[in-house]
Write a protein that holds these residues in place. Structure first.
Motif, short mmCIF file in Angstrom:
data_model
loop_
_atom_site.label_atom_id
_atom_site.label_comp_id
_atom_site.label_asym_id
_atom_site.label_seq_id
_atom_site.Cartn_x
_atom_site.Cartn_y
_atom_site.Cartn_z
N ALA A 73 -35.52 -14.48 18.13
CA ALA A 73 -34.21 -15.08 17.84
C ALA A 73 -33.42 -15.33 19.13
CB ALA A 73 -33.42 -14.17 16.91
N PRO A 74 -32.59 -16.40 19.16
CA PRO A 74 -31.80 -16.70 20.36
C PRO A 74 -30.94 -15.53 20.81
CG PRO A 74 -31.74 -18.53 18.83
CD PRO A 74 -32.42 -17.40 18.11
N ASN A 75 -30.39 -14.80 19.85
CA ASN A 75 -29.54 -13.65 20.19
C ASN A 75 -30.30 -12.33 20.05
OD1 ASN A 75 -29.78 -13.82 17.46
ND2 ASN A 75 -27.67 -13.23 17.00
N GLY B 175 -34.39 -10.44 21.05
CA GLY B 175 -35.14 -9.97 22.21
C GLY B 175 -35.72 -8.59 21.96
N PRO B 176 -36.45 -8.02 22.92
CA PRO B 176 -37.12 -6.73 22.73
C PRO B 176 -36.19 -5.60 22.31
CG PRO B 176 -37.93 -7.81 24.71
CD PRO B 176 -36.78 -8.63 24.23
N GLN B 177 -35.03 -5.50 22.93
CA GLN B 177 -34.13 -4.40 22.59
C GLN B 177 -33.64 -4.51 21.15
OE1 GLN B 177 -33.48 -1.71 24.33
NE2 GLN B 177 -34.73 -2.39 26.07
N VAL B 178 -33.30 -5.70 20.72
CA VAL B 178 -32.84 -5.91 19.35
C VAL B 178 -33.97 -5.62 18.36
CG1 VAL B 178 -31.98 -7.61 17.68
CG2 VAL B 178 -31.08 -7.58 20.01
#
Length: 297
Positions: free
Chosen positions: A180-182, A184-187
């Motif tokens: 997703a655009p917002n 990433g790995p942490q999310v």
């Protein structure tokens, strides 16, 4: 997935393990009960007797027997093509069906199986056992029970897998969060961790409802430097292993149903002039039966 592939994957992951997906974590007490039953079975075998173990898996039963009776010639076969190394002093062969044993007639003084016989075609396996069994030989079978703790434990694992990958669709959700655009790995890792917390509360912190989210969380974080493609490949591997476990549990469920049809087993051996000599419960310390031990001669 075939039973052979599912069990190959299981033995690759659990060879020599003291606990795991197949049995409850009270493995040690269960294993003690199993070893005691086999100790009694081999006590009266003649010196140097040849013994065949059907569906030998990691050769655990052969290893126990070797520790008690180093004089015995111990061999095992299994349908799974890829097996762990055989215990010292024993021989195991993978990719061999119980219904078509690669041995000459009247070879073995004893044929045994622990949670294996009931995975085959009862009539055909009984015929093969009778063929390779030497005159006066003995058959020992430790078979599953549909009312026992082993199936109960594994059905609970299946329910947890279905929840996390089916109902929650966590693998797909993690990939979506990753891309997703917002995101990433942490999310994506946070999403997996959140589902793992809920899964642990719902099914227990040693269930697949926690294990799988935690594996996905680690895969996302550890794959950060390798890139999204590597992370997706690891996620696909986690899904494949979960599918393998579902296949193995399905085969276990079928085996329990076969073992519970005791009359068919007895009749299958009687056709070849092998008759039931004893049927005993194998129990965990609570007294609950985890298996039945059948002997024929």
């Amino acid at each position: 997935m075939s039973d052979a592939a599912a069990w190959s994957d299981f033995w690759a992951a659990n060879a020599g393990a003291t606990q795991g997906g197949c049995l409850p974590k009270r493995w040690a007490a269960i294993e003690d009960a199993q070893r005691t039953a086999w100790r009694g079975f081999i006590a009266n075998l003649p010196k140097g007797a040849q013994l065949l173990d059907l569906a030998t898996g990691d050769g655990r039963v052969l290893g126990w027997m070797r520790a008690e009776r180093a004089d015995l010639a111990l061999e095992g076969i299994d349908l799974a093509p890829d097996l762990p190394a055989a215990p010292e002093g024993t021989i195991t062969r993978g990719g061999v069906a119980m219904e078509a044993l690669p041995f000459t007639d009247a070879t073995f003084a004893a044929v045994v199986s622990q949670f294996g016989f009931e995975y085959g075609d009862v009539g055909k396996v009984a015929a093969e056992i009778a063929r390779v069994l030497a005159p006066g030989g003995t058959v020992g079978l430790m078979v599953h029970r549909g009312d026992g703790p082993i199936l109960e434990h594994n059905l609970a694992r299946r329910a947890a897998i279905d929840w996390v990958l089916g109902e929650q669709k966590l693998a797909q959700v993690v990939v979506t969060a990753l891309e997703a655009p917002n995101g990433g790995p942490q999310v994506a890792a946070q999403v997996a961790a959140a589902v793992g917390i809920v899964g642990a509360r719902k099914f227990g912190d040693e269930s697949p409802a926690w294990e799988i989210p935690e594996a996905l969380r680690r895969a996302v974080l550890m794959g950060t430097q390798a890139g999204d493609a590597a992370i997706r490949a690891t996620i696909a591997e986690i899904e494949m292993r979960a599918a393998n476990e579902i296949g193995r549990i399905a085969s276990l469920e079928r085996a329990c149903a076969t073992a519970d049809r005791r009359e068919e087993i007895i009749a299958g051996f009687a056709t070849h002039d092998l008759h039931e000599q004893a049927s005993e419960d194998v129990c965990e310390p609570s007294g609950r039966a985890l298996a039945s031990f059948l002997t024929f001669s």
